[in-house]
Design a protein around this motif. Structure first.
Motif, PDB file in Angstrom:
ATOM      1  N   UNK A   1     -17.686 -29.527 -40.940  1.00 29.01           N
ATOM      2  CA  UNK A   1     -16.483 -29.142 -41.666  1.00 29.01           C
ATOM      3  C   UNK A   1     -15.440 -30.200 -41.341  1.00 29.01           C
ATOM      4  N   UNK A   2     -14.196 -29.978 -41.687  1.00 24.80           N
ATOM      5  CA  UNK A   2     -13.197 -31.020 -41.470  1.00 24.80           C
ATOM      6  C   UNK A   2     -12.810 -31.196 -40.009  1.00 24.80           C
ATOM      7  N   UNK A   3     -13.343 -30.331 -39.143  1.00 21.28           N
ATOM      8  CA  UNK A   3     -12.984 -30.397 -37.725  1.00 21.28           C
ATOM      9  C   UNK A   3     -14.158 -30.750 -36.823  1.00 21.28           C
ATOM     10  N   UNK A   4     -15.362 -30.876 -37.388  1.00 22.28           N
ATOM     11  CA  UNK A   4     -16.553 -31.117 -36.580  1.00 22.28           C
ATOM     12  C   UNK A   4     -17.508 -32.086 -37.279  1.00 22.28           C
ATOM     13  N   UNK A   5     -18.207 -32.884 -36.476  1.00 23.25           N
ATOM     14  CA  UNK A   5     -19.268 -33.748 -36.983  1.00 23.25           C
ATOM     15  C   UNK A   5     -20.589 -33.329 -36.358  1.00 23.25           C
ATOM     16  N   UNK A   6     -21.691 -33.677 -37.031  1.00 27.29           N
ATOM     17  CA  UNK A   6     -23.038 -33.358 -36.550  1.00 27.29           C
ATOM     18  C   UNK A   6     -23.568 -34.589 -35.825  1.00 27.29           C
ATOM     19  N   UNK A   7     -23.887 -34.448 -34.548  1.00 25.86           N
ATOM     20  CA  UNK A   7     -24.204 -35.619 -33.733  1.00 25.86           C
ATOM     21  C   UNK A   7     -25.425 -35.379 -32.870  1.00 25.86           C
ATOM     22  N   UNK A   8     -26.100 -36.476 -32.538  1.00 25.87           N
ATOM     23  CA  UNK A   8     -27.139 -36.461 -31.509  1.00 25.87           C
ATOM     24  C   UNK A   8     -26.545 -37.087 -30.260  1.00 25.87           C
ATOM     25  N   UNK A   9     -26.657 -36.364 -29.136  1.00 26.64           N
ATOM     26  CA  UNK A   9     -26.123 -36.856 -27.865  1.00 26.64           C
ATOM     27  C   UNK A   9     -27.211 -36.824 -26.807  1.00 26.64           C
ATOM     28  N   UNK A  10     -27.118 -37.717 -25.856  1.00 32.08           N
ATOM     29  CA  UNK A  10     -28.088 -37.747 -24.754  1.00 32.08           C
ATOM     30  C   UNK A  10     -27.822 -36.583 -23.809  1.00 32.08           C
ATOM     31  N   UNK A  11     -28.912 -36.026 -23.268  1.00 33.83           N
ATOM     32  CA  UNK A  11     -28.809 -34.981 -22.250  1.00 33.83           C
ATOM     33  C   UNK A  11     -29.950 -35.177 -21.277  1.00 33.83           C
ATOM     34  N   UNK A  12     -29.653 -35.709 -20.106  1.00 36.69           N
ATOM     35  CA  UNK A  12     -30.699 -36.018 -19.146  1.00 36.69           C
ATOM     36  C   UNK A  12     -31.625 -37.073 -19.699  1.00 36.69           C
ATOM     37  N   UNK A  13     -32.910 -36.768 -19.730  1.00 34.59           N
ATOM     38  CA  UNK A  13     -33.889 -37.709 -20.266  1.00 34.59           C
ATOM     39  C   UNK A  13     -34.220 -37.414 -21.726  1.00 34.59           C
ATOM     40  N   UNK A  14     -33.538 -36.443 -22.318  1.00 33.40           N
ATOM     41  CA  UNK A  14     -33.802 -36.060 -23.708  1.00 33.40           C
ATOM     42  C   UNK A  14     -32.488 -36.096 -24.492  1.00 33.40           C
ATOM     43  N   UNK A  15     -32.454 -35.353 -25.610  1.00 35.01           N
ATOM     44  CA  UNK A  15     -31.294 -35.395 -26.499  1.00 35.01           C
ATOM     45  C   UNK A  15     -31.009 -34.009 -27.037  1.00 35.01           C
ATOM     46  N   UNK A  16     -29.831 -33.864 -27.610  1.00 33.96           N
ATOM     47  CA  UNK A  16     -29.440 -32.629 -28.281  1.00 33.96           C
ATOM     48  C   UNK A  16     -28.776 -32.937 -29.613  1.00 33.96           C
ATOM     49  N   UNK A  17     -29.030 -32.079 -30.585  1.00 34.57           N
ATOM     50  CA  UNK A  17     -28.280 -32.103 -31.840  1.00 34.57           C
ATOM     51  C   UNK A  17     -27.150 -31.099 -31.683  1.00 34.57           C
TER      52      UNK A  17
END
Length: 319
Positions: free
Chosen positions: A270-286
């Motif tokens: 929405x106008x206040x949030x983006x959809x991102x992939x971020x690192x978390x430890x040795x893996x990732x999160x959407x």
């Protein structure tokens, strides 16, 4: 080809946080659905009733492409397609086949309410036209045209497909980066990277309409404009320590720098949030990031091997 280049111009996930809240919250079971994503090593996408966008397609490079059914959350492997994108509203899909037919690349447009599908020729072999981007009115599809030169793929222009007319028009553009890609602006023009910024081209003939110099590279392949069109995401220029920048399209200037370092962006929630992939430890999160860089919701956990397999995700608004 561009597979993860557009993502990494950079060129879609345990616990929940509700947007705007500082701590995790538990959603009623009836309001949430954990959707299994076949071929991803057990990834589940966490969807909630009332979400402004839906995960409508995903894939692993160009070899495996999955499309969501029109009802429920089942995803089906599209064996003949290297990619697929669902139009705003969810009725039409645009798929790029894996192979030429009669010496031409093409776009397959399918009406999901009737099942009727039509193949529209785009470019002649050895050119390719891929990375489908729907205009916001759902009437046109833009494709990035590439040619192999010296063993490497290079972007040479774009193709615009008029869905109703079942016709395609290809425009060669000079001065492009080899890794450029085209996507729609809210007002119906095309945007691509240019130098250390962006350039807007007229969709009819490729004429340059505006250049955003020094604002950073686009975060595509998904639409980098916010839903209202008042902000545009870029990867910040090297002069800043932050990675994610917000540009005011009217002024052509960076107006905010976001304190976050995502691996990739897959458009706006929405106008206040983006959809991102971020690192978390040795893996990732959407995840969903607000415009301060804070994670407000986790959408899926991504194993390292899944992300490394050129995972891409496509979201549709109003479907």
């Amino acid at each position: 080809m561009l597979a993860k280049i557009a993502i990494a111009l950079s060129l879609t996930l345990s616990g929940h946080a509700s947007a705007g809240l500082t701590g995790p919250t538990t959603l009623p079971a009836a309001a949430r659905a954990d959707l299994a994503l076949p071929g991803t090593g057990g990834v589940k996408y966490r969807e909630t009733a009332g979400d402004p966008v839906r995960l409508s397609a995903y894939g692993l490079g160009t070899e495996r492409t999955y499309l969501r059914s029109t009802t429920g959350g089942r995803f089906t492997l599209e064996q003949a397609l290297s990619e697929v994108s669902v139009a705003p509203g969810g009725r039409l899909t645009a798929g790029v086949p894996k192979a030429y037919r009669s010496g031409y690349d093409s776009l397959i447009v399918t009406d999901r309410t009737t099942g009727a599908a039509g193949r529209i020729r785009t470019v002649k072999k050895p050119l390719t036209a891929s990375y489908a981007s729907w205009s916001r009115d759902g009437k046109q599809v833009a494709l990035t045209v590439e040619q192999k030169t010296g063993g490497k793929w290079r972007v040479i222009g774009f193709t615009v497909v008029d869905v109703a007319a079942k016709a395609a028009r290809t425009v060669r553009v000079t001065g492009l980066s080899a890794k450029a890609g085209f996507w729609w602006s809210p007002d119906g023009n095309l945007v691509s990277m240019y130098g250390t910024g962006l350039r807007v081209y007229r969709a009819v003939d490729g004429a340059v309409l505006r250049t955003y110099a020094g604002v950073g590279l686009p975060t595509g392949p998904e639409d980098s404009f916010s839903p209202t069109g008042t902000r545009l995401t870029t990867w910040c220029p090297s002069r800043f320590k932050e990675q994610l920048c917000l540009v005011d399209p009217a002024k052509g200037k960076i107006v905010q720098r976001v304190n976050a370092r995502p691996e990739a962006l897959f458009g706006w929630w929405d106008d206040s949030h983006v959809i991102a992939v971020v690192a978390r430890g040795t893996a990732y999160r959407l995840v969903l990031l607000d415009l301060t860089g804070r994670t407000t919701r986790v959408l899926a956990d991504l194993p390292r091997t899944t992300w490394a397999a050129d995972l891409w995700l496509s979201f549709t608004r109003g479907s």
